[in-house]
Design a protein around this motif. Structure first.
Motif, PDB file in Angstrom:
ATOM      1  N   ASP A 130     -11.277   4.836  -3.892  1.00 15.96           N
ATOM      2  CA  ASP A 130     -10.871   4.158  -2.659  1.00 15.96           C
ATOM      3  C   ASP A 130     -10.333   2.804  -3.074  1.00 15.96           C
ATOM      4  OD1 ASP A 130     -11.893   6.235  -1.239  1.00 15.96           O
ATOM      5  OD2 ASP A 130     -13.425   5.066  -0.181  1.00 15.96           O
ATOM      6  N   ILE A 131      -9.095   2.516  -2.702  1.00 17.99           N
ATOM      7  CA  ILE A 131      -8.544   1.206  -3.036  1.00 17.99           C
ATOM      8  C   ILE A 131      -8.372   0.403  -1.756  1.00 17.99           C
ATOM      9  CG2 ILE A 131      -6.687  -0.053  -4.193  1.00 17.99           C
ATOM     10  CD1 ILE A 131      -6.058   2.468  -5.769  1.00 17.99           C
ATOM     11  N   GLY A 132      -9.079  -0.709  -1.659  1.00 21.26           N
ATOM     12  CA  GLY A 132      -8.944  -1.601  -0.516  1.00 21.26           C
ATOM     13  C   GLY A 132      -7.952  -2.693  -0.852  1.00 21.26           C
ATOM     14  N   PHE A 133      -7.511  -3.418   0.164  1.00 20.17           N
ATOM     15  CA  PHE A 133      -6.487  -4.434  -0.071  1.00 20.17           C
ATOM     16  C   PHE A 133      -6.924  -5.819   0.353  1.00 20.17           C
ATOM     17  CE2 PHE A 133      -4.341  -0.438  -0.317  1.00 20.17           C
ATOM     18  CZ  PHE A 133      -3.478  -0.618  -1.387  1.00 20.17           C
TER      19      PHE A 133
ATOM     20  N   ILE B 250      -6.571   1.220   3.604  1.00 20.07           N
ATOM     21  CA  ILE B 250      -7.361   1.780   2.503  1.00 20.07           C
ATOM     22  C   ILE B 250      -6.578   2.941   1.917  1.00 20.07           C
ATOM     23  CG2 ILE B 250      -9.479   2.981   1.829  1.00 20.07           C
ATOM     24  CD1 ILE B 250     -10.871   1.567   4.173  1.00 20.07           C
ATOM     25  N   LEU B 251      -6.393   2.909   0.628  1.00 19.70           N
ATOM     26  CA  LEU B 251      -5.680   3.972  -0.066  1.00 19.70           C
ATOM     27  C   LEU B 251      -6.698   4.841  -0.788  1.00 19.70           C
ATOM     28  CD1 LEU B 251      -3.028   5.231  -1.063  1.00 19.70           C
ATOM     29  CD2 LEU B 251      -2.942   3.466  -2.839  1.00 19.70           C
TER      30      LEU B 251
ATOM     31  N   LEU C 277      -3.381   7.552   2.826  1.00 18.05           N
ATOM     32  CA  LEU C 277      -3.340   6.119   3.132  1.00 18.05           C
ATOM     33  C   LEU C 277      -3.813   5.898   4.563  1.00 18.05           C
ATOM     34  CD1 LEU C 277      -2.572   3.222   2.360  1.00 18.05           C
ATOM     35  CD2 LEU C 277      -0.227   3.735   3.048  1.00 18.05           C
ATOM     36  N   LEU C 278      -4.953   5.225   4.702  1.00 18.12           N
ATOM     37  CA  LEU C 278      -5.484   4.960   6.042  1.00 18.12           C
ATOM     38  C   LEU C 278      -4.944   3.615   6.513  1.00 18.12           C
ATOM     39  CD1 LEU C 278      -9.256   5.857   5.404  1.00 18.12           C
ATOM     40  CD2 LEU C 278      -7.340   7.403   5.781  1.00 18.12           C
TER      41      LEU C 278
ATOM     42  N   PRO D 258       0.813  -1.218   0.000  1.00 24.17           N
ATOM     43  CA  PRO D 258       0.000   0.000   0.000  1.00 24.17           C
ATOM     44  C   PRO D 258       0.848   1.269   0.000  1.00 24.17           C
ATOM     45  CG  PRO D 258      -0.882  -1.590   1.546  1.00 24.17           C
ATOM     46  CD  PRO D 258       0.435  -2.137   1.081  1.00 24.17           C
ATOM     47  N   VAL D 259       1.943   1.244   0.751  1.00 22.95           N
ATOM     48  CA  VAL D 259       2.808   2.427   0.815  1.00 22.95           C
ATOM     49  C   VAL D 259       3.477   2.681  -0.535  1.00 22.95           C
ATOM     50  CG1 VAL D 259       4.869   3.404   1.900  1.00 22.95           C
ATOM     51  CG2 VAL D 259       3.216   2.128   3.283  1.00 22.95           C
TER      52      VAL D 259
END
Ligand code: CTP
Ligand code: MG
Length: 390
Positions: A163-166, A124-125, A116-117, A100-101
């Motif tokens: 919103d991008i979840g992982f 969540i990005l 970036l949460l 994510p980072v």
């Protein structure tokens, strides 16, 4: 049944002319629907985000879900996406993982707004494509210059938020589920878009501030069209049994039953709802919807459960009582059941748990107000009938 239904046998006997309300609602739906160029812009954006993810992690996929998939998107809606990659399972994107980072870095260097949460269960990005206004930091090269000179890329469509979840989850499944439902009858999407817009105008669509998510309103509209209005406008796709050879992947996910009937040709032919077709227009449906939740649905004791016959259960039956809220058995968050809307697949999840007491009271009050307004603009059907001639 014990749960009130709305239709021919309804309480009001004076037929109203809903033409005005229908025209108004259709105009609202039209004005909030995204134009074709917005849809193609979002497809381009999705394709380019997928490329960036692929370059960073070969073999990764970007899975869209939410209103992009269900068709309930309004103009300028966010894109809900999941970054997925099989070979890194079972803990692909734990907090130790730097994907994510690193992905955030990829968007930063293209001039995106990036947030970036990481304190969430799964990171969540949140990203937003660059806008057209010149760089606010004087002296720094514009995003466009960076794209052209350093990356050899074209400018991005402006101001699109994603919103991008992982972690893949049932949200993907429920988005396709409602996409299938919306193919059954165009009035489903029209009602959802109207109710979503109404809820935003009346400040009733803030799950972080004690009211309901758009997804919650979708469940309410679905329940109304499946179970309340007579004759029903939508069949219950979860009650049609699967063929014996249905693969397990269509039946279960994460320990929940995810089966629903998906044969769109049988759905659109109308054979799942034999008998008289419901011809009610949008204005009347909206009136009956607000009226049902104002007077028939019992918020105190009942749960909307669109998967079940009748679409309603008692909170007692589910153990969803407010007593549990006060015990507060978990330390992380409180489960509330003041407005109980069971997720169609994750049946332990109350989609209405974001609503507090004041939120529920405001939602009910606003629904009552909406019904009153529609009644006011809908004059009784003109004479000709013996009843009015008398
Ligand atoms: N979702 C979910 N459970 C919830 C809330 C949301 O599974 N309690 C998933 C659903 O798949 C839904 C998606 O997240 O389609 C997006 O939810 P939401 O933001 O409420 O709906 P949108 O249609 O995106 O509405 P808006 O335009 O208001 O953002
Ligand atoms: Mg959304």
């Amino acid at each position: 049944g014990s749960h009130g239904s709305v239709g021919k046998s309804s309480r009001h006997y004076v037929p109203l002319d809903y033409t005005q309300m229908t025209d108004y609602a259709k105009a609202v739906v039209e004005s909030v629907s995204p134009a074709p160029d917005e849809i193609s812009m979002k497809n381009t954006t999705l394709r380019r985000i997928t490329e960036i993810c692929n370059n960073l992690v070969p073999g990764s996929r970007v899975i869209p879900f939410g209103s992009l998939v269900s068709g309930f998107a309004t103009k300028g809606a966010d894109m809900d996406l999941i970054f997925a990659h099989d070979s890194l399972d079972p803990q692909p994107f734990s907090h130790e993982s730097n994907i994510p980072v690193r992905l955030a870095g990829e968007f930063l260097k293209r001039g995106f707004e990036v947030d970036l949460l990481i304190r969430t269960r799964v990171p969540i990005l949140k990203i937003k494509t660059p806008g057209s206004e010149p760089g606010s930091r004087p002296g720094s090269p514009s995003a466009e210059e960076v794209l052209k000179e350093d990356l050899g890329e074209e400018p991005w469509p402006e101001n699109i938020s994603c919103d991008i979840g992982f972690k893949a989850h049932l949200g993907i499944t429920n988005s396709y589920f409602f996409r299938t439902y919306s193919q059954c009858d165009p009035r489903f999407r029209e009602m959802v878009l109207f109710v979503k817009q109404w809820s935003k105008n009346r400040d009733l669509n803030s799950p972080y501030f004690g009211t309901l998510s758009s997804y919650g309103y979708v469940l309410m509209v679905a329940h109304f069209l499946i179970n309340v209005v007579q004759p029903p406008i939508l069949p219950n796709l979860q009650l049609i049994p699967p063929e014996p050879d249905t693969p397990e992947s269509e039946l279960m996910q994460d320990g929940f039953s995810i089966w629903y009937f998906k044969d769109v040709s049988k759905i659109t032919s109308g054979e799942l709802l034999p008998g008289a077709k419901n011809e009610m227009e949008l204005g009347q449906l909206l009136y009956e919807f607000f009226q049902y939740f104002t007077t028939n649905f019992n918020f105190v004791g009942e749960v909307v459960t669109i998967r079940t016959p009748g679409g309603v259960m008692y909170k007692q039956e589910k153990g969803w009582t407010s007593a549990r809220e006060r015990v507060g058995e978990t330390t992380t968050y409180q489960d509330r059941y003041l407005l109980a809307l069971e997720d169609p697949f994750e049946i332990t999840h109350n989609v209405g748990r974001t609503c507090g007491g004041p939120g529920v009271r405001r939602i009910r009050g606003e629904m009552q107000r909406a019904a009153q307004i529609i009644r006011k603009v809908s004059t009784p059907v003109a004479p000709e009938s013996p009843a009015t001639a008398a």
